[in-house]
Design an enzyme around this catalytic site. Sequence first.
Site, PDB file in Angstrom:
ATOM      1  CG  ASP A 144      52.761  37.483 -14.867  1.00  0.00           C
ATOM      2  OD1 ASP A 144      52.044  37.687 -13.868  1.00  0.00           O
ATOM      3  OD2 ASP A 144      53.895  37.981 -15.001  1.00  0.00           O
TER       4      ASP A 144
ATOM      5  CG  HIS B 245      35.636  20.894 -25.047  1.00  0.00           C
ATOM      6  ND1 HIS B 245      36.027  21.512 -26.211  1.00  0.00           N
ATOM      7  CD2 HIS B 245      36.738  20.222 -24.606  1.00  0.00           C
ATOM      8  CE1 HIS B 245      37.295  21.233 -26.458  1.00  0.00           C
ATOM      9  NE2 HIS B 245      37.749  20.459 -25.498  1.00  0.00           N
TER      10      HIS B 245
END
Length: 469
Positions: free
Chosen positions: A409, A168
Amino acid sequence: MAQVKILEQSEVGPPPCSLPSTTLPLTFFDIPWFYCHPIQRIFFYDFPHPTHHFLQTALPILKHSLSLTLQHFFPFSSNLIVPPQQPHLSHIRYLDGDSLSFTVAESTADFTLLTSDSPQDVQNWHPLVPAFPTPRVDQDGARVFPLMAIQVTIFPKSGFTICLTFNHLASDGKSLHHFIKFWASLCKAKGNTASLQTSLSLPSHERDKVKDPKGLKLIYFQELEHPESRNMEFAGLVREVSSNKVRFTVALSREQVEKFKKWVSLKCASYTSDETLHISTFVVTCSLIWVCMIRLEESKGNYVAQDYAEFCHLVFLADCRGRPEFSLPSTYFGNCLTTCFVAMKRSEIVGENGIIGVAKAIERQIRDLKSDALRNAERLMSYYRELGKPGKSVLVVAGSPKLGVYHTDFGWGKPKKSEAAHIESSGSISLSDCRDENGGIEVGLALERIQTNNFFNILEEQLNNINKF
């Protein structure tokens, strides 16, 4: 037991000689993430073809488009450098030839089971998650930490997963999903960058634009010198080691959410004259789940009067890009989050009007954030250390529906499922958009197996109270 076989272990980085060696300083937004465990995000995609077809057609373009993407998002193929005795000089360093670990595996597991919302053993996903390469020590004694690893796992004639493990300190969720969507778009376009030049936004790495009016960077680095900070380095706020857990997803439809918001708004109005309350999807969802989780703790029994006077804690994050005090672009790459803490007595949360009280407390924190994004920021690291002590009741909210995980996608349609895989060991819940409904919300949870039925009973009771409205 499902078998997982490693088919390929390689490295992927930006194209050779495409980038100069670069160092990025850490900002005060980054430093608190020294206290965070590795983050794991997994995507499941349908792919009803045999393994050899995937390896021949899909894998080459996945790797090629990833390389092109890393040319712009190079911190993910870089390393975190932590000099000995001088953590304040820590930085992200990219050298020509740096790369991330890329694993390809094949699994015999049941893809349908893995992508279901129903409770399943948390260990089902473990073989799909890449581990970081072991940190090394440079000749000068500096510790060198990789910042991302990726694994693609094929389920023959069913589907495949892409799982990213990342530190992170490199970025927050918004930057991560900017990277993933950029990669997905390039992959779908088969690496044809020319066709995407107008639709893809490039990340901004201008960290010198991060203003630090309170001198938080120095304060936070000094806090890292605290003895307790050593125990929390990359370990996480909450550490739960039980392997007897199941993970599942609670999906709330748009209709349920809107009804819930209306119910909470009217209830709040009856208890207060303040008409400025903004009861959002985030507020009601977090209120519902936190109340259910605290009631679940209560159902274990053995509580005495003083236990109900103890404070329980909810931790959530908010994006600060675009706020006037920072004026950072939406494409800023790195961390740009402020942390919100809600502390309430257990008796208030499990009381008759628990959800209403919780909703008002969360909304108040969000409102305070809008007036001062760095309110009490000087105490952030010490507060994290305090919450990291054993015995604290802490729930961390990961993810956000605004990240649009189901709009990722790669050329094989939207994900069949996407989840924060690390929640099982971090005392967290995850929030995301719904796959099949605009305006709904998905909540990912991981609980002890014996608690699951009780949680669903508590959740159903709370939802029935709202449905009576």
